[in-house]
Design a protein around this motif. Structure first.
Motif, PDB file in Angstrom:
ATOM      1  N   SER A   1      26.680  80.686  55.957  1.00 31.14           N
ATOM      2  CA  SER A   1      25.745  79.651  55.506  1.00 31.14           C
ATOM      3  C   SER A   1      25.827  79.539  53.996  1.00 31.14           C
TER       4      SER A   1
ATOM      5  N   ASP B   1      29.293  85.049  63.317  1.00 33.29           N
ATOM      6  CA  ASP B   1      28.553  84.349  62.261  1.00 33.29           C
ATOM      7  C   ASP B   1      29.522  83.539  61.407  1.00 33.29           C
TER       8      ASP B   1
ATOM      9  N   ARG C   1      24.046  75.628  57.497  1.00 31.52           N
ATOM     10  CA  ARG C   1      24.589  76.721  58.297  1.00 31.52           C
ATOM     11  C   ARG C   1      25.397  76.161  59.464  1.00 31.52           C
TER      12      ARG C   1
ATOM     13  N   GLU D   1      27.095  77.009  63.194  1.00 31.58           N
ATOM     14  CA  GLU D   1      26.917  77.943  64.307  1.00 31.58           C
ATOM     15  C   GLU D   1      27.709  77.484  65.519  1.00 31.58           C
TER      16      GLU D   1
ATOM     17  N   ARG E   1      19.607  74.195  52.649  1.00 23.95           N
ATOM     18  CA  ARG E   1      20.252  75.277  53.392  1.00 23.95           C
ATOM     19  C   ARG E   1      21.126  74.683  54.489  1.00 23.95           C
TER      20      ARG E   1
END
Length: 308
Positions: free
Chosen positions: A237, A234, A194, A196, A192
């Motif tokens: 991801s 956002d 992501r 940010e 995973r």
């Protein structure tokens, strides 16, 4: 982020020591001075019958068990006493877990066996080449040489045989590889990733306001505004399913994840110039996660391939 834990599955009969073993292990390393100090501390606490039977560390710990101060679920009293007599060096022994026996890593064993097999196959191949070379020399130096036309037919026949043989060997090799792949266990690991923003305060300050009369209503409205702003920031991801069929590759992947090498490598892939332009001057960070349970389960599956 999950922390790496080395271990193997064991049943309850092999996982724990008995309470008596703990007493023996700790008590044998207590000196006579330690025992004398403990007896003095328990002179008015422990009854005369129990304290008269205390001759060493083991018997003192047994006496504590009879008093109900210690059991298999509670070692706090022993730990407190060891710290009181400044025997902190013994506190790590106060548990029911057995020490893991030192065993050869099955991956290392597999690699050593594979290397040994490859060397043997290489030696056999070299011997076959030498034998063929000697046969060729024998035919070439023979006095009874066949005629030119016979030699041509013989060479043509040999070449056709070699072509057929090579094709057959190639087909058999492909079949063997397919069967081997079917037999092999595989595992899927979820990666995973992501991106940010490092800070959100600047985006929230001055953009959240409510004039509702009730405090609870103002809080709900501010929460909704903050939630909307954060969702708009956002960066997205991605989840990657990575399939492994070799244990060595899986272990290498996990090591890179733990030591940060995987994160550094993925930064160049996900934090692109386009993304940097989109966020402007704000700092961004990359978050990478691999579930340790997935790794442990995958490792158990791939260990089965070493026995094929």
């Amino acid at each position: 982020m999950a922390t790496p834990v080395e271990g193997s599955s064991m049943n309850s009969t092999t996982k724990h020591k008995t309470l008596s073993c703990v007493f023996k292990l700790v008590g044998d390393q207590m000196t006579s001075i330690d025992v004398a100090v403990l007896k003095f501390l328990y002179t008015k606490i422990m009854n005369d019958e129990l304290i008269s039977n205390v001759t060493d560390g083991y018997s003192f710990l047994v006496a504590l068990e009879k008093m109900g101060r210690v059991d298999e679920t509670n070692f706090k009293h022993i730990l407190h006493l060891l710290r009181t007599i400044t025997r902190h060096d013994l506190t790590h022994l106060v548990n029911l877990r057995k020490r893991k026996t030192v065993e050869l890593d099955p991956v290392d064993v597999y690699l050593n066996e594979t290397e040994h097999k490859q060397k043997n196959n290489s030696n056999i191949s070299n011997v076959d080449k030498d034998d063929n070379s000697n046969l060729d020399k024998t035919f070439s130096t023979s006095d009874n040489r066949p005629s030119t036309s016979h030699r041509k037919r013989q060479r043509k026949s040999c070449s056709m045989t070699k072509v057929k043989s090579s094709r057959t060997d190639h087909q058999l090799k492909n079949v063997d590889e397919e069967l081997e792949m079917k037999k092999k266990e595989t595992c899927d690991i979820k990666l995973r990733v992501r991106a940010e923003y490092c800070q959100h305060e600047n985006a929230l300050d001055g953009n959240i306001f409510s004039n509702k009369p009730e405090l609870l209503e103002r809080q709900f409205e501010k929460f909704a505004q903050a939630n909307t702003i954060l969702k708009s920031r956002d960066l997205g991801s991605i989840v990657c399913d990575i399939k492994f069929s070799e244990l060595t590759y899986l272990d290498a992947f996990w090591r890179d994840y733990i030591n940060g090498s995987l994160l550094e490598a993925l930064k160049g892939v996900f934090i692109t110039d386009t993304l940097k332009q989109a966020v402007g001057h704000e700092a961004i960070k990359l978050l990478v996660n691999v579930d340790e349970d997935d790794y442990e389960a995958g490792r158990v599956k791939l260990l089965a391939n070493l026995t094929l």
